[in-house]
Design a protein around this motif. Structure first.
Motif, short mmCIF file in Angstrom:
data_model
loop_
_atom_site.label_atom_id
_atom_site.label_comp_id
_atom_site.label_asym_id
_atom_site.label_seq_id
_atom_site.Cartn_x
_atom_site.Cartn_y
_atom_site.Cartn_z
N ALA A 199 -9.15 20.08 2.09
CA ALA A 199 -8.57 21.36 1.70
C ALA A 199 -9.15 22.52 2.51
O ALA A 199 -8.42 23.40 2.97
N VAL A 200 -10.46 22.50 2.71
CA VAL A 200 -11.11 23.58 3.46
C VAL A 200 -10.71 23.50 4.93
O VAL A 200 -10.34 24.51 5.55
N ASN A 201 -10.77 22.30 5.52
CA ASN A 201 -10.45 22.15 6.94
C ASN A 201 -8.97 22.40 7.24
O ASN A 201 -8.62 22.78 8.36
N LEU A 251 0.84 -1.19 0.00
CA LEU A 251 0.00 0.00 0.00
C LEU A 251 0.87 1.24 0.00
O LEU A 251 1.86 1.32 0.73
N LEU A 252 0.50 2.21 -0.83
CA LEU A 252 1.13 3.53 -0.84
C LEU A 252 0.00 4.54 -0.77
O LEU A 252 -0.76 4.69 -1.74
N ARG A 253 -0.12 5.24 0.36
CA ARG A 253 -1.34 6.03 0.61
C ARG A 253 -1.00 7.41 1.15
O ARG A 253 0.06 7.64 1.72
N GLY A 254 -1.93 8.34 0.97
CA GLY A 254 -1.79 9.69 1.51
C GLY A 254 -1.15 10.66 0.53
O GLY A 254 -0.90 10.33 -0.64
N THR A 255 -0.89 11.88 0.99
CA THR A 255 -0.41 12.93 0.10
C THR A 255 0.97 12.63 -0.49
O THR A 255 1.33 13.17 -1.52
N GLY A 261 -0.90 25.58 1.85
CA GLY A 261 -0.94 24.70 0.69
C GLY A 261 0.40 24.06 0.38
O GLY A 261 0.48 22.87 0.06
N ARG A 262 1.46 24.87 0.48
CA ARG A 262 2.80 24.35 0.16
C ARG A 262 3.23 23.23 1.10
O ARG A 262 4.07 22.40 0.76
N HIS A 263 2.64 23.19 2.30
CA HIS A 263 3.01 22.16 3.27
C HIS A 263 2.34 20.82 2.96
O HIS A 263 2.66 19.82 3.61
N GLN A 264 1.43 20.80 2.01
CA GLN A 264 0.64 19.59 1.77
C GLN A 264 1.31 18.59 0.84
O GLN A 264 1.22 17.38 1.05
N VAL A 265 1.95 19.06 -0.23
CA VAL A 265 2.43 18.17 -1.29
C VAL A 265 3.89 18.48 -1.57
O VAL A 265 4.25 19.62 -1.83
N ASP A 266 4.72 17.44 -1.56
CA ASP A 266 6.15 17.67 -1.77
C ASP A 266 6.59 17.44 -3.22
O ASP A 266 7.75 17.67 -3.56
N ALA A 269 -12.91 20.39 -6.98
CA ALA A 269 -12.03 19.79 -5.98
C ALA A 269 -11.43 18.48 -6.46
O ALA A 269 -11.37 17.49 -5.73
N GLY A 270 -10.92 18.47 -7.71
CA GLY A 270 -10.29 17.29 -8.26
C GLY A 270 -8.78 17.36 -8.14
O GLY A 270 -8.23 17.92 -7.19
N THR A 271 -8.09 16.82 -9.15
CA THR A 271 -6.62 16.77 -9.11
C THR A 271 -5.98 18.16 -9.08
O THR A 271 -4.86 18.32 -8.60
N THR A 272 -6.69 19.17 -9.59
CA THR A 272 -6.15 20.53 -9.60
C THR A 272 -5.85 21.04 -8.19
O THR A 272 -4.94 21.87 -8.00
N VAL A 273 -6.58 20.55 -7.20
CA VAL A 273 -6.36 20.98 -5.81
C VAL A 273 -4.90 20.80 -5.42
O VAL A 273 -4.27 21.70 -4.83
N TRP A 274 -4.33 19.65 -5.76
CA TRP A 274 -2.98 19.34 -5.30
C TRP A 274 -1.93 20.08 -6.12
O TRP A 274 -0.86 20.41 -5.60
N GLU A 275 -2.24 20.37 -7.38
CA GLU A 275 -1.33 21.17 -8.18
C GLU A 275 -1.25 22.59 -7.63
O GLU A 275 -0.16 23.15 -7.47
N LEU A 276 -2.41 23.16 -7.32
CA LEU A 276 -2.43 24.52 -6.76
C LEU A 276 -1.78 24.56 -5.39
O LEU A 276 -1.04 25.51 -5.07
N ALA A 277 -2.04 23.54 -4.56
CA ALA A 277 -1.44 23.51 -3.22
C ALA A 277 0.08 23.49 -3.31
O ALA A 277 0.77 24.21 -2.57
N SER A 278 0.63 22.67 -4.20
CA SER A 278 2.08 22.57 -4.31
C SER A 278 2.70 23.88 -4.75
O SER A 278 3.84 24.19 -4.41
#
Length: 502
Positions: free
Chosen positions: A267-269, A137-141, A310-315, A237-246
Motif C-alpha cells: 500500500a505504501v509503495n 490457484l486464485l491469487r492477487g488483488t 487506491g481505486r486502481h487496486q481493487v475492482d 494494515a489488515g482487510t480494511t486496506v482493501w475496503e478503503l482502496a476500493s
C-alpha cells in the motif's frame, strides 16, 4: 448447493477472517447457494453481522475428520476455510467425500493443500508457490472479497464533508489496543480537525485544544458508512486496506502485526497509503510519524493522488470470482478440459518446465529464473500471437500446451502455429498425452482460423515424435533444423477451421 464456512473471530485474531468469509457468503447467497458458519466468534460485531444476514453460526472446535463428516451430513458441496490454524488432513478427508476445500491463505500464513487455494495478498500471483497438491490457484488483488456494504458505498460515494475529518479505526477488535496511540499521533500534528474514533471505550478524558475535536463512534457493522465522508482514515494494515482502496479513501497505516507486513509495504509503495510505522510490544515505532501525518493533512493534492491510486487496486469482484470458481470446479466431470492459463499458473508451469527431463528435450536447456518466468507468463497470457493453455483432468491441472504464431511459414488460406506440450511429472507415462493434445487443439481450433500446426522435436525424442504422428501430424521433408548442433524433426498438420474471436 450448500457451503460451510469455517473461520474464527476473537480478540487476538481480529475480524478479518470473518469479514472476508462474510463477503464470500454474500456473493454465494446472491448466486443461489445456502450458507452456514462454523467457528468461534467471540466478537459482538461479528455476531451481529452474521445475525443481520440470517447466517447460521455453529460453535466449532473439532478435527479434520469431524469437520468432513459434518460437511457430509449437511450435504455441503464446498467447505470454505479462512484460518491460520492447522486444519490437519482436511483436503484428504473432504476429497474422499467428493467435497471441495476452498482455502484462504495470506502468503505462508494459512497455507495448505486444497482443491482451491485463494491468496488475496497483493503480490501473491508474482510470488513462487511450491506445489503442495492444491489443484486450482486464485491469487492477487482479483481475489480480494469485499462486503456488500463496501460495494454499495463504492456506488454511493459522495466524498468528504467540509473541514478536515479523520477516522481512526483499528479493525474490529484492536488486538493490541493501538487506537489511543493513533489518536495521540494525530493530535500531535496540531492540525485543526475532527477526529472520529471507533472504540468501545473513551480514548481521552476531555476534548483536546488547538481546534481539534474528538467524536466517538461505537464499533459495529455500520462503520464503513463513515469511510466516504473522511479526508483520511488511520487504520491497521489488515482487510480494511482493501475496503478503503476500493472506495478511494486516503489512508495512513500502522503495521500492527507481522502478517500485515505485505499489505503495509504494498500500500505504501503503491502510493495509496502513508506508512506510519510498525507496532512493537504495543508501541508505535516511527519517530517521524507525526511529521509525515502533518504533511499529508496539509496537502490535499497528495490525498487526491492517493484516492486515484487506491481505486486502481481493487475492482470489487473478488467474492463473486471465488464463487464462480466453486461452480466451475464442481461442473468438471472427470474428463479433460483445456482453458487459458493465467498468472496464477506461473508457479506450476515453472516447476513443470524446470523438471530435468523437460529441459533435456527443450531448445533452451538451462534452468528457468523465476522473475524472468513470471514476466514471460504475464506477456504470454496477454499476447495475440500466443495461446498458453492449461489442460485439466478431474479438477487437476495435468499439462500445458502452447500455440505460437509463426511468421516464417504462412499458408495462403490462414496462419501457421507451432505447438508444444509439457505434461506434469506426476501424469507422465499414463497414456494421457494424446487426449491432452486433442483437447488443447479442440479449444484452439474453436478460437483461431488455423491452416497449419507445426511441431518440432529432437530427433531422438521418440515419445514426442510418436505422440504427434498419432495425432495426425506428418513429416515436413523440406525442412531440416538444428539447434546447438543437434538434429531436430519438424511435423505438420493441416487444420483449417472457422474461428470465433478470443
Amino acid at each position: 448447493m450448500r457451503v460451510l464456512f469455517r473461520c474464527d473471530a476473537a480478540k487476538l485474531q481480529g475480524l478479518g477472517h470473518l469479514i472476508r468469509s462474510i463477503a464470500v457468503a454474500d456473493a454465494a447467497v446472491d448466486a443461489g447457494w445456502e450458507v452456514a458458519f462454523h467457528g468461534l466468534v467471540e466478537n459482538a460485531m461479528g455476531k451481529t453481522m452474521l445475525q443481520e444476514r440470517g447466517y447460521e453460526l455453529h460453535p466449532w472446535r473439532g478435527t479434520a475428520a469431524e469437520l468432513a463428516r459434518l460437511a457430509t451430513d449437511h450435504h455441503a458441496a464446498v467447505v470454505h476455510l479462512d484460518s491460520y490454524e492447522d486444519a490437519g488432513p482436511l483436503d484428504v478427508e473432504l476429497t474422499r467425500r467428493g467435497i471441495l476445500l476452498s482455502s484462504v491463505e495470506d502468503g505462508l500464513y494459512g497455507r495448505r493443500s486444497a482443491a482451491i487455494a485463494i491468496d488475496p495478498s497483493p503480490v501473491s500471483e508474482r510470488t513462487y508457490r511450491p506445489s503442495d497438491g492444491s489443484r486450482h490457484l486464485l491469487r492477487g488483488t482479483k481475489a480480494i472479497p469485499l462486503r456488500r456494504s463496501i460495494l454499495s458505498a463504492v456506488k454511493n460515494a459522495t466524498g468528504a464533508s467540509a473541514g478536515i475529518n479523520v477516522l481512526v479505526v483499528m479493525g474490529g477488535t484492536d488486538a493490541l489496543n493501538m487506537t489511543g496511540e493513533a489518536v495521540q499521533t494525530l493530535l500531535a500534528t496540531e492540525i485543526p480537525s475532527t477526529c472520529h474514533v471507533v472504540s468501545a471505550t473513551t480514548v481521552l478524558a476531555s476534548q483536546p485544544e488547538l481546534g481539534q475535536r474528538i467524536v466517538m463512534h461505537a464499533p459495529g457493522p455500520n462503520v464503513p458508512s463513515l469511510f466516504t465522508s473522511m479526508d483520511l482514515v488511520i487504520s491497521g494494515a489488515g482487510t480494511t486496506v482493501w475496503e478503503l482502496a476500493s472506495l478511494g479513501v486516503p489512508m495512513a497505516l500502522l503495521q500492527v502485526v507481522e502478517n500485515q507486513a505485505d499489505n503495509y509495504r504494498y500500500a505504501v509503495n503503491s502510493g495509496f497509503a502513508l506508512g506510519l510505522g510498525s507496532v512493537q510490544e504495543g508501541v508505535l515505532v516511527a519517530p517521524e510519524a507525526t511529521s509525515r501525518l502533518r504533511e499529508l493533512l496539509l496537502d490535499p493534492n497528495q490525498r487526491a493522488a492517493m484516492s486515484v491510486a487506491g481505486r486502481h487496486q481493487v475492482d470489487g469482484g473478488g467474492a463473486a470470482r471465488i464463487v464462480r470458481v466453486w461452480a466451475d470446479r464442481l461442473r468438471l466431470d472427470g474428463g479433460l478440459r483445456a482453458r487459458l492459463a493465467t498468472l496464477d499458473d506461473a508457479s506450476r508451469l515453472f516447476d513443470w518446465r524446470n523438471d530435468p527431463s523437460v529441459r533435456l528435450v527443450s531448445r533452451a536447456t538451462d534452468e528457468l529464473d523465476w522473475n524472468s518466468h513470471v514476466a514471460w507468463v504475464e506477456s504470454s497470457v496477454a499476447s495475440r500471437h500466443r495461446w498458453l493453455l492449461v489442460v485439466e483432468m478431474a479438477q487437476e491441472p495435468v499439462a500445458t500446451v502452447r500455440f505460437d504464431r509463426l511468421d516464417e511459414h504462412q499458408p495462403a488460406d490462414g496462419e501457421a502455429w507451432e505447438v508444444s506440450i509439457t505434461l506434469s511429472p506426476a501424469h507422465r507415462g499414463r497414456g494421457l498425452a494424446g487426449a491432452i493434445l486433442a483437447a488443447a487443439e479442440g479449444y484452439f481450433a474453436g478460437h483461431e482460423a488455423v491452416a497449419l500446426l507445426i511441431a518440432e522435436m529432437m530427433e531422438d525424442n521418440v515419445a514426442s515424435y510418436n505422440l504427434f504422428i498419432a495425432g495426425g501430424y506428418r513429416a515436413d521433408e523440406d525442412t531440416e533444423l538444428a539447434n546447438n548442433r543437434r538434429p531436430w524433426r519438424r511435423l505438420v498438420k493441416a487444420m483449417t477451421t472457422a474461428a470465433d474471436p478470443r
